[in-house]
Scaffold this motif. Sequence first.
Motif, PDB file in Angstrom:
ATOM      1  N   TYR A 263     -26.829 -36.353   8.675  1.00  0.00           N
ATOM      2  CA  TYR A 263     -27.970 -36.264   9.584  1.00  0.00           C
ATOM      3  C   TYR A 263     -28.879 -35.104   9.177  1.00  0.00           C
ATOM      4  N   SER A 264     -30.118 -35.169   9.646  1.00  0.00           N
ATOM      5  CA  SER A 264     -31.026 -34.031   9.481  1.00  0.00           C
ATOM      6  C   SER A 264     -30.481 -32.854  10.283  1.00  0.00           C
ATOM      7  N   LYS A 265     -30.656 -31.665   9.745  1.00  0.00           N
ATOM      8  CA  LYS A 265     -30.190 -30.453  10.406  1.00  0.00           C
ATOM      9  C   LYS A 265     -31.233 -29.902  11.375  1.00  0.00           C
ATOM     10  N   ILE A 266     -32.417 -30.508  11.412  1.00  0.00           N
ATOM     11  CA  ILE A 266     -33.538 -29.977  12.181  1.00  0.00           C
ATOM     12  C   ILE A 266     -33.643 -30.697  13.527  1.00  0.00           C
ATOM     13  N   CYS A 267     -33.602 -29.918  14.599  1.00  0.00           N
ATOM     14  CA  CYS A 267     -33.669 -30.472  15.950  1.00  0.00           C
ATOM     15  C   CYS A 267     -34.996 -31.181  16.167  1.00  0.00           C
ATOM     16  N   THR A 268     -34.961 -32.297  16.877  1.00  0.00           N
ATOM     17  CA  THR A 268     -36.167 -33.077  17.127  1.00  0.00           C
ATOM     18  C   THR A 268     -36.970 -32.545  18.310  1.00  0.00           C
ATOM     19  N   HIS A 269     -36.517 -31.422  18.888  1.00  0.00           N
ATOM     20  CA  HIS A 269     -37.280 -30.831  19.988  1.00  0.00           C
ATOM     21  C   HIS A 269     -38.371 -29.911  19.442  1.00  0.00           C
ATOM     22  N   VAL A 270     -37.997 -28.719  18.948  1.00  0.00           N
ATOM     23  CA  VAL A 270     -38.994 -27.809  18.371  1.00  0.00           C
ATOM     24  C   VAL A 270     -38.632 -27.357  16.963  1.00  0.00           C
ATOM     25  N   PRO A 335     -39.477 -31.788  14.681  1.00  0.00           N
ATOM     26  CA  PRO A 335     -40.027 -32.013  16.020  1.00  0.00           C
ATOM     27  C   PRO A 335     -41.132 -33.052  16.025  1.00  0.00           C
ATOM     28  N   SER A 336     -41.430 -33.541  17.218  1.00  0.00           N
ATOM     29  CA  SER A 336     -42.493 -34.535  17.366  1.00  0.00           C
ATOM     30  C   SER A 336     -43.850 -33.873  17.205  1.00  0.00           C
ATOM     31  N   PHE A 337     -44.845 -34.676  16.871  1.00  0.00           N
ATOM     32  CA  PHE A 337     -46.219 -34.228  16.809  1.00  0.00           C
ATOM     33  C   PHE A 337     -47.100 -35.380  17.262  1.00  0.00           C
ATOM     34  N   PHE A 338     -48.350 -35.054  17.591  1.00  0.00           N
ATOM     35  CA  PHE A 338     -49.212 -36.011  18.278  1.00  0.00           C
ATOM     36  C   PHE A 338     -49.357 -37.328  17.523  1.00  0.00           C
ATOM     37  N   GLU A 339     -49.538 -37.249  16.196  1.00  0.00           N
ATOM     38  CA  GLU A 339     -49.828 -38.464  15.434  1.00  0.00           C
ATOM     39  C   GLU A 339     -48.578 -39.246  15.037  1.00  0.00           C
ATOM     40  N   ARG A 340     -47.407 -38.739  15.374  1.00  0.00           N
ATOM     41  CA  ARG A 340     -46.167 -39.372  14.923  1.00  0.00           C
ATOM     42  C   ARG A 340     -45.954 -40.724  15.603  1.00  0.00           C
TER      43      ARG A 340
END
Length: 351
Positions: A263-270, A335-340
């Motif tokens: 899995y990716s190690k980067i949290c999908t929150h921030v 993390p999420s971003f507007f254009e995602r």
Amino acid sequence: MTNQLERPVDDPGLEPHIPSWVSTNPHADKHAQGRVVVAFAVSSLCALASVVTYFAIPHGIQIEIGAFRSDLHNVVFGTTMGLAIFLIGVGAVTWGLNLMDDTDSVQQRHIPTSSDEARTEALVTVSEGIRASGVGRRKFMMASLGGALGLFALPLVVTLADMGPWPTARKRANTIERTIFAEATPQKPIRLVNDISWKPIKAADVEIGQLINAQPENLKNYEGVEYQQEKAKSSIIIVRMDPASINIPASRKDWQVSGILCYSKICTHVGCPITLWEQQTHHLLCPCHQSTFDLGNAGHVVFGPAARSLPQLKIGVDSQGYLIATQDFTVPVGPSFFERDSRNDYKEGDA
């Protein structure tokens, strides 16, 4: 006994009002109006020039004047933009000094709470101030002020382009939505390596319950800022669980090797890195805001503010038994971003 209300000195009152020379001279009044309009008009031209400068003069052209050395683009853009706001100030000061009523006024102090009469008087005073400013009868001068202020906003808007590249679909696909795992192909896979020792990871050596912090082997081909940028997106964790104790979706049966998942190690929150691993529950906990992901169930969020599952990487083994990747993540990491676009994210119940 001395009266406490007595004034220490007599009230001198207001001196007789002496009209200004401009207010009594129609020719001088028109001349002052002309100076104001010219200031606002030249300000508008400077604002337009700064916009043209921003696009017309490329970065990298250096100028030297004695000990002064700078980029020509920055010098011309800053000068024209500075003149634009300076001339707006010149026009406003000229207007105030020469065209507004200079009659003195006195207002007696009163208790903090205003009466209805006082509020009405305040509105009358505001209306009188607007009348005294000549706004109603100097429409051309007002139009020039509006044009100067409006055009001055243009270079401010243009400078927003310096905040970063425009997030077009192509730009996102080649930057934040792509990792260096994209360099992998079935014919030329990328090995997964330990992020401390940089040694390839053999599937047979991974124990049940173990978590390994890892990176793609091709990360060592990068240096400096580029290295840090790619590492921030390609950092992964590898875990091994008993296949009988986890839920592997039918669409991801070939994404794992005998219970070894990546899995990716980067949290999908921030975007915090996650490594707090609970072996018994198969949960991965983010230390920043306690988002919790179930790695035994496709990385679903089971607690916390994260709104998306942890992206999973499809892995396999090569002829020597080492873990490899043959493709990039199927969804953007981090993390999420507007254009995602999240429509292709895996959701519970998907096959």
